[in-house]
Motif scaffolding. Structure first.
Motif, mmCIF file in Angstrom:
data_model
loop_
_atom_site.group_PDB
_atom_site.id
_atom_site.type_symbol
_atom_site.label_atom_id
_atom_site.label_comp_id
_atom_site.label_asym_id
_atom_site.label_seq_id
_atom_site.Cartn_x
_atom_site.Cartn_y
_atom_site.Cartn_z
ATOM 1 N N LEU A 196 0.819 -1.217 0.000
ATOM 2 C CA LEU A 196 0.000 0.000 0.000
ATOM 3 C C LEU A 196 0.855 1.271 0.000
ATOM 4 O O LEU A 196 2.041 1.242 0.331
ATOM 5 N N PRO A 197 0.250 2.401 -0.355
ATOM 6 C CA PRO A 197 1.004 3.656 -0.402
ATOM 7 C C PRO A 197 1.591 4.025 0.962
ATOM 8 O O PRO A 197 0.929 3.888 1.999
ATOM 9 N N CYS A 198 2.825 4.496 0.946
ATOM 10 C CA CYS A 198 3.517 4.950 2.158
ATOM 11 C C CYS A 198 3.540 6.476 2.178
ATOM 12 O O CYS A 198 4.003 7.106 1.221
ATOM 13 N N LEU A 205 -1.331 0.764 -16.796
ATOM 14 C CA LEU A 205 -1.276 -0.689 -16.675
ATOM 15 C C LEU A 205 -1.434 -1.273 -18.068
ATOM 16 O O LEU A 205 -2.336 -0.879 -18.810
ATOM 17 N N TYR A 206 -0.569 -2.212 -18.415
ATOM 18 C CA TYR A 206 -0.653 -2.844 -19.726
ATOM 19 C C TYR A 206 -0.107 -4.258 -19.642
ATOM 20 O O TYR A 206 0.907 -4.516 -19.004
ATOM 21 N N ILE A 263 0.545 0.091 -9.107
ATOM 22 C CA ILE A 263 -0.471 1.145 -8.989
ATOM 23 C C ILE A 263 -0.290 1.940 -7.701
ATOM 24 O O ILE A 263 -0.617 3.133 -7.661
ATOM 25 N N PHE A 264 0.254 1.319 -6.659
ATOM 26 C CA PHE A 264 0.403 2.044 -5.404
ATOM 27 C C PHE A 264 1.539 3.056 -5.481
ATOM 28 O O PHE A 264 1.499 4.087 -4.805
ATOM 29 N N SER A 265 2.542 2.789 -6.313
ATOM 30 C CA SER A 265 3.561 3.808 -6.577
ATOM 31 C C SER A 265 2.966 4.951 -7.394
ATOM 32 O O SER A 265 3.299 6.122 -7.177
ATOM 33 N N TYR A 266 2.093 4.618 -8.347
ATOM 34 C CA TYR A 266 1.411 5.682 -9.088
ATOM 35 C C TYR A 266 0.612 6.571 -8.140
ATOM 36 O O TYR A 266 0.624 7.800 -8.256
ATOM 37 N N LEU A 280 -0.949 10.154 -9.136
ATOM 38 C CA LEU A 280 -1.444 9.922 -10.489
ATOM 39 C C LEU A 280 -2.650 8.987 -10.505
ATOM 40 O O LEU A 280 -2.621 7.928 -9.881
ATOM 41 N N PRO A 281 -3.691 9.326 -11.247
ATOM 42 C CA PRO A 281 -4.728 8.338 -11.562
ATOM 43 C C PRO A 281 -4.122 7.251 -12.449
ATOM 44 O O PRO A 281 -3.067 7.442 -13.070
#
Length: 420
Positions: free
Chosen positions: A204-206, A310-311, A332-335, A340-341
């Protein structure tokens, strides 16, 4: 947990022979000179200085292990050890773990692990060999398997060596931690007849790495992909054709700019083998191919983009289609840390559902890349950015602490702890 005698007698004969072959085979290239060889301390202790001792074992310093250690150490109640086969220096592992050690060879674990009796050992598979070594040799404590990408989904043949070894390891673990929705792990348990409990914990995001996106909603829309990019020939040879990026590179342009930051795991990334993508920059001015950044620097480095991409080349992939329905992409959690969306494809069901539920991105079709500029032009970008800010606050890494405590301390009924 079954503790072996150094001969893997708990495995069927053919798997046992395969494990011994792996033990004697050269380790994957790119390690170069090992940096972390200071002898480990306190392996035999479940507590160190009054703190509960958790050992993390993985080939590389993967983000899912690092984020778990960050969350645990943040409480002040845990001491963490990291044992790796390759822990490159720019990841700064000693910022995230109390001690770090690099293995000279897989067989070194047969000497180290019998000494180890921590509160828990969390072993990242893949490779499943590390899990087999943990089952065989761990002296004491709980064994938790960190199931990052399961062979159940990566292989269409469930009787392969990799599938069967993973199944044997999971069946002997005290618990499994994974990044799938509950139905994803339940499908593995049913198919492989397992009763090992499992719980979802994401990287998860930190808050320490939060940055703020700087882009206004104006074309050209800048897309960034920060993740694994296997060289083209190796992706095809090794069964990871989902990492063939030609369609998304060729299918963007005009109102779209695409930058790929290729993740670095080994010290030596063999950039000469990425010539296919490097040369594409010369004829496609909208495309840029760059070396990756350490995870803690990535959010600040990509905050000027519009969307995190994502690809997967699902059409070319040899994975079972369920691999793209029941998994989480850690990137995605780094995004989100960058503000960023995300731009997620609709076949990635789990993430697509999260995007819709929380208003944190745009969904596109892999078969209609030409529709991307229109989709992005119609999006309420300010609202998406606000959705990301709310999401990363609500699901900051501290929210994983109760589940981690349950996993490593052996709290009964760990499956009552839910992720997203």
């Amino acid at each position: 947990m079954v503790v072996g005698n150094g001969k893997f007698g708990w495995l069927p004969a053919d798997l046992r022979a395969g494990v011994h072959d792996l033990l004697d085979a050269p380790m994957p290239r790119g390690r170069e000179a090992l940096a972390f060889r200071q002898p480990l301390e306190n392996l035999d202790r479940a507590e160190v200085g009054g703190k509960k001792h958790v050992i993390f074992l993985s080939y590389y310093p993967y983000l899912n292990s690092i984020k778990k250690s960050i969350a645990l150490r943040r409480t002040g109640d845990y001491y963490t050890t990291f044992i790796a086969c390759c822990a490159r220096e720019d990841v700064q592992c000693l910022r995230w773990f109390d001690q770090v050690y690099e293995l000279e060879h897989y067989r070194e674990l047969l000497t180290l692990l019998p000494q180890a009796s921590p509160l828990a050992l969390s072993v990242h598979v893949q490779p499943s060999l590390l899990g087999a070594l943990a089952v065989e040799a761990l002296g004491g404590g709980r064994l938790v398997v960190d199931l990052y990408d399961s062979w159940h989904y990566m292989s269409r043949d469930q009787d392969t060596f990799n599938c069967r070894l993973e199944r044997e390891v999971l069946s002997r673990a005290d618990a499994v931690v994974h990044k799938m929705p509950d139905k994803g792990y339940e499908a593995i348990r049913q198919a492989w007849k397992l009763d090992t409990p499992g719980v979802q914990v994401h990287a998860l995001p930190c808050r320490e790495f939060f940055s703020c996106g700087e882009s206004s909603d104006m074309p050209p829309y800048r897309l960034v992909y920060a993740g694994g990019v296997m060289p083209f020939h190796l992706a095809l040879k090794n069964g990871h054709a989902n990492q063939v990026f030609d369609p998304i590179i060729e299918g963007t342009g005009g109102e779209l700019e695409l930058t790929i930051y290729a993740n670095q795991n080994a010290r030596n990334m063999f950039w000469n083998e990425q010539g296919r993508y490097i040369s594409m920059q010369d004829r496609l001015p909208h495309f840029s191919f760059q070396p990756g950044m350490p995870f803690y620097a990535l959010p600040e480095g990509i905050k000027h983009f519009h969307y995190g991409l994502l690809y997967d080349n699902v059409e070319l992939s040899t994975y079972r289609i369920e691999a793209f329905h029941t998994n989480m992409s850690t990137k995605i959690f780094s995004y989100f840390e960058a503000g960023l969306p995300i731009l997620a494809y609709e076949e990635f069901h789990y993430i697509a559902d999260l995007v819709r539920e929380y208003g944190i991105g745009v969904i596109y079709s892999l078969r209609r890349l030409e529709s991307l500029p229109k989709l992005l032009a119609e999006a309420d970008y300010a609202a998406l950015r606000e959705g990301v800010a709310r999401f990363r606050e609500r699901f900051e890494v501290a929210t994983a602490i109760p589940a981690l405590k349950a996993l490593y301390e052996g709290i009964e009924d760990i499956e009552r702890f839910r992720g997203l």
